[in-house]
Design a protein around this motif. Structure first.
Motif, PDB file in Angstrom:
ATOM      1  N   ASP A   1      59.163 -18.089  14.239  1.00 27.44           N
ATOM      2  CA  ASP A   1      59.787 -17.451  13.071  1.00 27.44           C
ATOM      3  C   ASP A   1      58.747 -17.123  12.004  1.00 27.44           C
ATOM      4  N   ASN A   2      57.813 -18.038  11.785  1.00 27.86           N
ATOM      5  CA  ASN A   2      56.771 -17.800  10.776  1.00 27.86           C
ATOM      6  C   ASN A   2      55.865 -16.646  11.182  1.00 27.86           C
ATOM      7  N   GLU A   3      55.494 -16.602  12.457  1.00 29.01           N
ATOM      8  CA  GLU A   3      54.613 -15.540  12.934  1.00 29.01           C
ATOM      9  C   GLU A   3      55.308 -14.177  12.871  1.00 29.01           C
ATOM     10  N   ILE A   4      56.583 -14.139  13.267  1.00 29.15           N
ATOM     11  CA  ILE A   4      57.328 -12.875  13.234  1.00 29.15           C
ATOM     12  C   ILE A   4      57.516 -12.405  11.797  1.00 29.15           C
TER      13      ILE A   4
ATOM     14  N   ALA B   1      69.497   7.972  17.163  1.00 21.55           N
ATOM     15  CA  ALA B   1      69.423   6.959  18.213  1.00 21.55           C
ATOM     16  C   ALA B   1      67.971   6.547  18.451  1.00 21.55           C
ATOM     17  N   ALA B   2      67.065   7.518  18.365  1.00 22.33           N
ATOM     18  CA  ALA B   2      65.638   7.229  18.551  1.00 22.33           C
ATOM     19  C   ALA B   2      65.127   6.305  17.454  1.00 22.33           C
ATOM     20  N   VAL B   3      65.591   6.505  16.221  1.00 21.90           N
ATOM     21  CA  VAL B   3      65.190   5.643  15.106  1.00 21.90           C
ATOM     22  C   VAL B   3      65.680   4.217  15.346  1.00 21.90           C
ATOM     23  N   GLU B   4      66.902   4.071  15.836  1.00 18.68           N
ATOM     24  CA  GLU B   4      67.433   2.736  16.142  1.00 18.68           C
ATOM     25  C   GLU B   4      66.641   2.089  17.273  1.00 18.68           C
ATOM     26  N   LEU B   5      66.301   2.864  18.284  1.00 18.65           N
ATOM     27  CA  LEU B   5      65.519   2.342  19.410  1.00 18.65           C
ATOM     28  C   LEU B   5      64.132   1.925  18.930  1.00 18.65           C
ATOM     29  N   LEU B   6      63.605   2.680  17.969  1.00 13.28           N
ATOM     30  CA  LEU B   6      62.298   2.354  17.420  1.00 13.28           C
ATOM     31  C   LEU B   6      62.307   0.973  16.766  1.00 13.28           C
ATOM     32  N   GLN B   7      63.398   0.609  16.127  1.00 12.94           N
ATOM     33  CA  GLN B   7      63.478  -0.710  15.504  1.00 12.94           C
ATOM     34  C   GLN B   7      63.403  -1.813  16.560  1.00 12.94           C
ATOM     35  N   THR B   8      64.078  -1.589  17.703  1.00 13.00           N
ATOM     36  CA  THR B   8      63.987  -2.550  18.801  1.00 13.00           C
ATOM     37  C   THR B   8      62.565  -2.641  19.325  1.00 13.00           C
ATOM     38  N   TYR B   9      61.918  -1.487  19.421  1.00 10.70           N
ATOM     39  CA  TYR B   9      60.523  -1.445  19.863  1.00 10.70           C
ATOM     40  C   TYR B   9      59.635  -2.242  18.911  1.00 10.70           C
ATOM     41  N   GLU B  10      59.830  -2.063  17.607  1.00  8.86           N
ATOM     42  CA  GLU B  10      59.030  -2.789  16.624  1.00  8.86           C
ATOM     43  C   GLU B  10      59.278  -4.291  16.729  1.00  8.86           C
ATOM     44  N   ASP B  11      60.529  -4.694  16.918  1.00  7.01           N
ATOM     45  CA  ASP B  11      60.852  -6.114  17.063  1.00  7.01           C
ATOM     46  C   ASP B  11      60.128  -6.714  18.264  1.00  7.01           C
ATOM     47  N   CYS B  12      60.103  -5.967  19.365  1.00  6.25           N
ATOM     48  CA  CYS B  12      59.452  -6.466  20.582  1.00  6.25           C
ATOM     49  C   CYS B  12      57.937  -6.561  20.420  1.00  6.25           C
ATOM     50  N   THR B  13      57.340  -5.584  19.753  1.00 11.00           N
ATOM     51  CA  THR B  13      55.893  -5.637  19.546  1.00 11.00           C
ATOM     52  C   THR B  13      55.522  -6.785  18.607  1.00 11.00           C
ATOM     53  N   HIS B  14      56.336  -7.034  17.593  1.00 12.35           N
ATOM     54  CA  HIS B  14      56.079  -8.161  16.702  1.00 12.35           C
ATOM     55  C   HIS B  14      56.224  -9.478  17.458  1.00 12.35           C
ATOM     56  N   LEU B  15      57.197  -9.538  18.364  1.00 12.86           N
ATOM     57  CA  LEU B  15      57.380 -10.752  19.156  1.00 12.86           C
ATOM     58  C   LEU B  15      56.176 -10.985  20.068  1.00 12.86           C
ATOM     59  N   SER B  16      55.655  -9.922  20.665  1.00 10.79           N
ATOM     60  CA  SER B  16      54.476 -10.055  21.524  1.00 10.79           C
ATOM     61  C   SER B  16      53.293 -10.608  20.740  1.00 10.79           C
TER      62      SER B  16
ATOM     63  N   ALA C   1      53.425 -12.375  18.005  1.00  8.65           N
ATOM     64  CA  ALA C   1      53.728 -13.760  17.633  1.00  8.65           C
ATOM     65  C   ALA C   1      53.482 -14.702  18.807  1.00  8.65           C
ATOM     66  N   ILE C   2      53.903 -14.307  19.998  1.00 10.96           N
ATOM     67  CA  ILE C   2      53.689 -15.132  21.191  1.00 10.96           C
ATOM     68  C   ILE C   2      52.200 -15.354  21.427  1.00 10.96           C
ATOM     69  N   LYS C   3      51.431 -14.289  21.322  1.00 14.56           N
ATOM     70  CA  LYS C   3      49.985 -14.402  21.533  1.00 14.56           C
ATOM     71  C   LYS C   3      49.345 -15.306  20.484  1.00 14.56           C
ATOM     72  N   SER C   4      49.749 -15.145  19.236  1.00 13.22           N
ATOM     73  CA  SER C   4      49.179 -15.946  18.161  1.00 13.22           C
ATOM     74  C   SER C   4      49.474 -17.426  18.358  1.00 13.22           C
ATOM     75  N   VAL C   5      50.714 -17.757  18.694  1.00 13.47           N
ATOM     76  CA  VAL C   5      51.084 -19.163  18.921  1.00 13.47           C
ATOM     77  C   VAL C   5      50.322 -19.725  20.116  1.00 13.47           C
ATOM     78  N   GLY C   6      50.227 -18.931  21.187  1.00  6.65           N
ATOM     79  CA  GLY C   6      49.502 -19.397  22.370  1.00  6.65           C
ATOM     80  C   GLY C   6      48.027 -19.622  22.101  1.00  6.65           C
ATOM     81  N   ASP C   7      47.432 -18.765  21.279  1.00  8.74           N
ATOM     82  CA  ASP C   7      45.991 -18.863  21.000  1.00  8.74           C
ATOM     83  C   ASP C   7      45.653 -20.010  20.046  1.00  8.74           C
ATOM     84  N   THR C   8      46.553 -20.316  19.129  1.00 12.57           N
ATOM     85  CA  THR C   8      46.216 -21.275  18.065  1.00 12.57           C
ATOM     86  C   THR C   8      46.864 -22.638  18.229  1.00 12.57           C
TER      87      THR C   8
END
Length: 255
Positions: A102-105, A63-78, A80-87
């Motif tokens: 989608d490209n940033e993620i 279950a922790a491994v599955e939760l880790l995937q969600t964590y990774e998705d959220c960090t990648h989204l963060s 991506a959001i910062k990159s789009v906002g900055d550029t």
């Protein structure tokens, strides 16, 4: 007319950056909640290991491994959001923000090569369970030096602020460099950067990275890692205290 168009473009870009900051803050709050859930899974697994519930511990690890995937998705989204906002800069045509994200993620996913089974958070989970019955012993496939390093530092690159000299567990407002991942006391490092004209080489000896005020920040992962270090240090102190008491008791019996 040209200046008016430029002003509008600047206004749009500013609003996009503001929206990106808001979205990133919301997403970081979600990351913090995921890390809390991860810590809860680990604590339950430790309790089950004490009762020798091996199968249930394994289920929690999955279950922790599955939760880790969600964590990774959220960090990648963060990121991506910062990159789009900055550029982001408005153009003549309407911007497809969905495509930008989608490209940033996709870029973040391609740069993430860590196998979930070898992720530092999963390693922490396994170490916590292993220590229930094997404290101080290396896990299978590891050397004793690995145990010493992990128990004293974990995922943090430095254990003291290079400017204040305080342990990172004692910092009032810890921040981490985006570039080199070193950790400092916020007020002290910002003062140091200002004193160098807005840009300064990282004060960690041998680190070549250059710091600026917008490149040091606090995030849920940093706070989680510092809290994990506090707990490890507290556990070590308890073991040492009990050992000392036992030695004193033996001396008194001999007398």
């Amino acid at each position: 007319m040209a200046s008016t168009s430029a002003s509008r473009a600047g206004g749009v870009a500013g609003r996009i950056r503001h929206a990106a900051v808001t979205l990133q803050d919301d997403n970081q709050a979600l990351v913090a909640e995921i890390l809390k859930a991860f810590r809860m899974l680990k604590e339950i697994a430790v309790a089950l290991e004490k009762d020798n519930e091996t199968q249930k511990v394994k289920e929690l690890e999955n279950a922790a491994v599955e939760l880790l995937q969600t964590y990774e998705d959220c960090t990648h989204l963060s990121t991506a959001i910062k990159s789009v906002g900055d550029t982001y800069e408005p153009g003549a045509e309407l911007t497809d923000f969905g495509k930008l994200f989608d490209n940033e993620i996709a870029k973040q996913n391609s740069n993430s090569s860590t196998d979930p089974q070898n992720h530092p958070l999963i390693r922490q989970f396994r170490e916590a369970v292993w220590d229930v019955h094997h404290r101080g012993q290396p896990m299978p496939g590891e050397e004793q030096d690995d145990v010493v390093m992990t128990s004293t530092q974990g995922n943090l690159l430095n254990v003291t602020c290079p400017l204040s000299g305080k342990p990172v567990t004692k910092l009032l407002a810890p921040v981490r460099s985006v570039e080199c991942k070193h950790i400092y006391e916020k007020e002290v490092i910002l003062h140091h950067i200002r004193s160098k004209g807005g840009n300064s080489k990282c004060p960690i000896g041998g680190c070549p990275k250059v710091l600026s005020a917008d490149k040091v920040s606090c995030d849920p992962v940093l706070l989680y890692e510092i809290e994990e270090m506090r707990k490890r240090n507290a556990g070590t102190e308890v073991v040492e205290d009990f050992t000392a008491l036992g030695e004193e008791g033996d001396d008194s019996d001999c007398c």
